[in-house]
Design an enzyme around this catalytic site. Structure first.
Site, PDB file in Angstrom:
ATOM      1  N   ARG A  96       0.838  -1.205   0.000  1.00  0.00           N
ATOM      2  CA  ARG A  96       0.000   0.000   0.000  1.00  0.00           C
ATOM      3  C   ARG A  96       0.869   1.250   0.000  1.00  0.00           C
ATOM      4  O   ARG A  96       1.767   1.382   0.815  1.00  0.00           O
ATOM      5  CB  ARG A  96      -0.916   0.001   1.238  1.00  0.00           C
ATOM      6  CG  ARG A  96      -1.834  -1.196   1.235  1.00  0.00           C
ATOM      7  CD  ARG A  96      -2.812  -1.175   2.385  1.00  0.00           C
ATOM      8  NE  ARG A  96      -3.627  -2.392   2.327  1.00  0.00           N
ATOM      9  CZ  ARG A  96      -4.589  -2.703   3.187  1.00  0.00           C
ATOM     10  NH1 ARG A  96      -4.879  -1.855   4.161  1.00  0.00           N
ATOM     11  NH2 ARG A  96      -5.266  -3.812   3.046  1.00  0.00           N
TER      12      ARG A  96
ATOM     13  N   ARG B 186       2.536   1.464  10.408  1.00  0.00           N
ATOM     14  CA  ARG B 186       2.007   1.825   9.092  1.00  0.00           C
ATOM     15  C   ARG B 186       3.139   1.691   8.088  1.00  0.00           C
ATOM     16  O   ARG B 186       4.028   2.531   8.032  1.00  0.00           O
ATOM     17  CB  ARG B 186       1.484   3.268   9.136  1.00  0.00           C
ATOM     18  CG  ARG B 186       0.778   3.722   7.887  1.00  0.00           C
ATOM     19  CD  ARG B 186       0.349   5.174   8.007  1.00  0.00           C
ATOM     20  NE  ARG B 186      -0.769   5.346   8.927  1.00  0.00           N
ATOM     21  CZ  ARG B 186      -2.050   5.250   8.568  1.00  0.00           C
ATOM     22  NH1 ARG B 186      -2.366   5.013   7.319  1.00  0.00           N
ATOM     23  NH2 ARG B 186      -3.007   5.403   9.449  1.00  0.00           N
TER      24      ARG B 186
ATOM     25  N   GLU C 132      -5.839  -1.170  14.824  1.00  0.00           N
ATOM     26  CA  GLU C 132      -6.727  -1.948  13.965  1.00  0.00           C
ATOM     27  C   GLU C 132      -5.959  -3.101  13.316  1.00  0.00           C
ATOM     28  O   GLU C 132      -4.961  -2.881  12.633  1.00  0.00           O
ATOM     29  CB  GLU C 132      -7.308  -1.031  12.893  1.00  0.00           C
ATOM     30  CG  GLU C 132      -8.322  -1.718  12.010  1.00  0.00           C
ATOM     31  CD  GLU C 132      -8.726  -0.852  10.827  1.00  0.00           C
ATOM     32  OE1 GLU C 132      -8.716   0.389  10.984  1.00  0.00           O
ATOM     33  OE2 GLU C 132      -9.035  -1.419   9.774  1.00  0.00           O
TER      34      GLU C 132
ATOM     35  N   SER D 155     -10.498  -5.743   9.537  1.00  0.00           N
ATOM     36  CA  SER D 155     -11.690  -5.049   9.101  1.00  0.00           C
ATOM     37  C   SER D 155     -12.561  -6.132   8.475  1.00  0.00           C
ATOM     38  O   SER D 155     -12.124  -6.822   7.560  1.00  0.00           O
ATOM     39  CB  SER D 155     -11.302  -3.983   8.086  1.00  0.00           C
ATOM     40  OG  SER D 155     -12.412  -3.189   7.789  1.00  0.00           O
TER      41      SER D 155
ATOM     42  N   ARG E 284       0.714  -5.269  13.212  1.00  0.00           N
ATOM     43  CA  ARG E 284       0.136  -4.758  14.450  1.00  0.00           C
ATOM     44  C   ARG E 284      -0.077  -5.879  15.464  1.00  0.00           C
ATOM     45  O   ARG E 284      -0.077  -5.633  16.675  1.00  0.00           O
ATOM     46  CB  ARG E 284      -1.159  -4.012  14.150  1.00  0.00           C
ATOM     47  CG  ARG E 284      -0.870  -2.741  13.350  1.00  0.00           C
ATOM     48  CD  ARG E 284      -2.094  -2.048  12.855  1.00  0.00           C
ATOM     49  NE  ARG E 284      -1.715  -0.962  11.944  1.00  0.00           N
ATOM     50  CZ  ARG E 284      -2.580  -0.312  11.189  1.00  0.00           C
ATOM     51  NH1 ARG E 284      -3.877  -0.634  11.212  1.00  0.00           N
ATOM     52  NH2 ARG E 284      -2.165   0.656  10.399  1.00  0.00           N
TER      53      ARG E 284
END
Length: 436
Positions: free
Chosen positions: A275, A290, A362, A365, A404
């Site tokens: 990403r 990130r 997070e 999802s 994470r």
RNA sequence: GGUGGGAUGGCGGAGUGGCUUAACGCGACGGUCUUGAAAACCGUUGUAUCGGCGACGAUACCGCAGGUUCGAAUCCUGCUCCCACCGCCA
């Protein structure tokens, strides 16, 4: 994408969805869409009428020729008709292109169970699990722990690739491998998923199919044409690095009509994910919170229209099971309409506790896209042998993302001397009960 | 990367410009016959879009995208995938 017929027959539902999502700027696009659709349909009727004449008269010309009769006048007249058809076809192609591009930009309609709200502050926390660890020393953040243990090398990651790329070393590398196997084993042997090992590069059509393109193209890594390649848009070289296994795995069944007896189809896949995070420069830059490349086990389901919301709940439970076994405290949020993903009709986020930074991260999802992706990728099923095909519902959820999870393991299980305990469930995979 | 051969409905397979809105076979579905089943016989058969309250009608689809033509599965151009052989390669 939305069904054009839904927009045509029930534009208020679409406008209402955009209002709930706090995207009033798209309302004018809906109006434009309705106008384009109206003129497209009118032109279609005219064109089809002319095609009908062409077909009929051309057959007649064939008959005349066979009977050696004169047909010059008729052919001259049909030349006019053919010209007119060509012009109308051009108009239709143009209108269709505009209609499609609007449809591809419109977000999914939130489910009625999705709460109202404008931003992440309005998400509803629906569950808390586990107790946060307590320490008799000052817990450290993962970047300190990782560097101290020699298992995480952010600096060399930057040297060889750039900011946002991490190197895992020794027990850090082994931890990655252990977690991937651990998660896949649970999903395949206990949750009923079939393991998939897909390509990490996909074509443009696949990215459109799951909804990353056109809206989020700037967030995607794309291969540059190589030296000596033609620059003129060669489809075979127009490849993207997957941002999630959702893309290749969901597109496995693109352009297919599935057998109802095979549903639900449940796949679990490990892949690296890429990403660009184009709009997020400067946020959460420390450590591996990130990054541009990370690893993830993803679950994907194809279900009937009737069962997708039940399957959504069990998908969430499958993601939670991983975190529970690792003994990590977490919470589950139901996303409000304003914070709901573009393509989702309903979405839960799972956040795990990171004790060193004292914040929630997070890691999963879990979304129900209903028929939104299925319509783009043309994935259908036949409810029974006589019935017409219908679009399947697609769902996916991380199960779960690694960086994470690693952060949380390091920070929650750290000890005063800087070593980290390994949760019981992971020890058979990791081969040791402590990271030293 | 090179050369050659392919791609037609759920499957097999015919079809080199009009008598093909794709023959024929298999399968599937419905029916007749039968105590029941099989066989035989008869019928049906995909997807999408548009119009119509509806019965229904029209259009498009023969790997994909363009083009030629009054008319294209059929001719032309580009591309993809599959098969075979050659080269290269972890």
């Amino acid at each position: 994408m939305l069904d054009l017929r839904t927009v045509r027959e029930n534009p208020e539902a679409v406008r209402n969805a955009l209002t709930r999502r706090h995207q009033p700027d798209l309302l004018t696009e809906v109006d434009r869409l309705l106008e384009l659709d109206q003129s497209w349909r009118e032109t279609t009727v005219r064109r089809d009428g002319l095609r009908n004449e062409q077909n009929t008269v051309s057959r007649e010309i064939g008959r005349l020729k066979r009977e050696k009769q004169e047909a010059t006048d008729v052919i001259a007249r049909m030349q006019q008709v053919a010209q007119e058809v060509r012009e109308l076809d051009d108009q239709l192609r143009d209108a269709r292109g505009q209609i499609d591009s609007i449809l591809l930009m419109l977000p999914n309609i939130p489910h009625e169970s999705v709460p109202d709200g404008a931003s992440e502050d309005d998400n509803v926390i629906v569950k808390h699990w586990g107790d946060r660890p307590e320490f008799d020393f000052e817990p450290r953040a993962h970047w300190d722990l990782g560097e101290g243990l020699g298992i995480l090398d952010i600096e060399r990651g930057g040297k060889i690739s750039g900011r946002g790329f991490a190197v895992y070393k020794g027990q850090g590398a082994r931890l990655q491998r252990a977690l991937i196997s651990f998660m896949l084993d649970i999903h395949t042997t206990e949750h009923g998923y079939t393991e998939i090992w897909p390509p990490a590069l996909v074509n443009r059509q696949s990215m459109i199919g799951t909804g990353q393109i056109p809206k989020f193209e700037d967030d995607m890594y794309r291969l540059a044409p190589g030296a000596g390649d033609d620059a003129d848009g060669d489809e075979t070289r127009d490849l993207f690095l997957i941002p999630t296994a959702e893309v290749p795995v969901t597109n496995l069944h693109a352009e297919e009509i599935l057998d109802a007896d095979d549903l639900p189809i449940c796949y679990a896949a490990y892949t690296p994910c890429f990403r660009r995070e184009a709009g997020a420069a400067g946020r959460d830059t420390r450590g591996i919170q990130r990054v541009h490349q990370f690893d993830k086990v993803e679950m994907v389901k194809f279900t009937s229209a009737e069962t997708s919301y039940d399957e959504h709940e069990s998908l969430l439970a499958n993601a939670e099971a991983i975190i529970q076994r690792l003994g990590i405290p977490y919470r589950v949020s139901l996303m409000c309409a304003g914070d709901l993903d573009f393509k989702g009709a309903k979405q839960y986020d799972v956040e795990i506790w990171a004790a060193g930074q004292e914040r929630w991260l997070e890691v999963s999802s879990v979304s129900n896209f209903i028929d939104f992706q299925a319509r783009r990728a043309n994935i259908r099923y036949r409810p029974d042998t006589e019935a017409r095909p219908e679009f399947v519902h697609t769902l996916n959820g991380s199960g779960v993302a690694l960086p994470r999870l690693v952060i949380s393991l390091l920070e929650n299980y750290q000890q005063a001397d800087g070593t980290v305990r390994v949760p019981e469930a992971l020890r058979p995979y990791f081969g040791s009960d402590v990271i030293t």
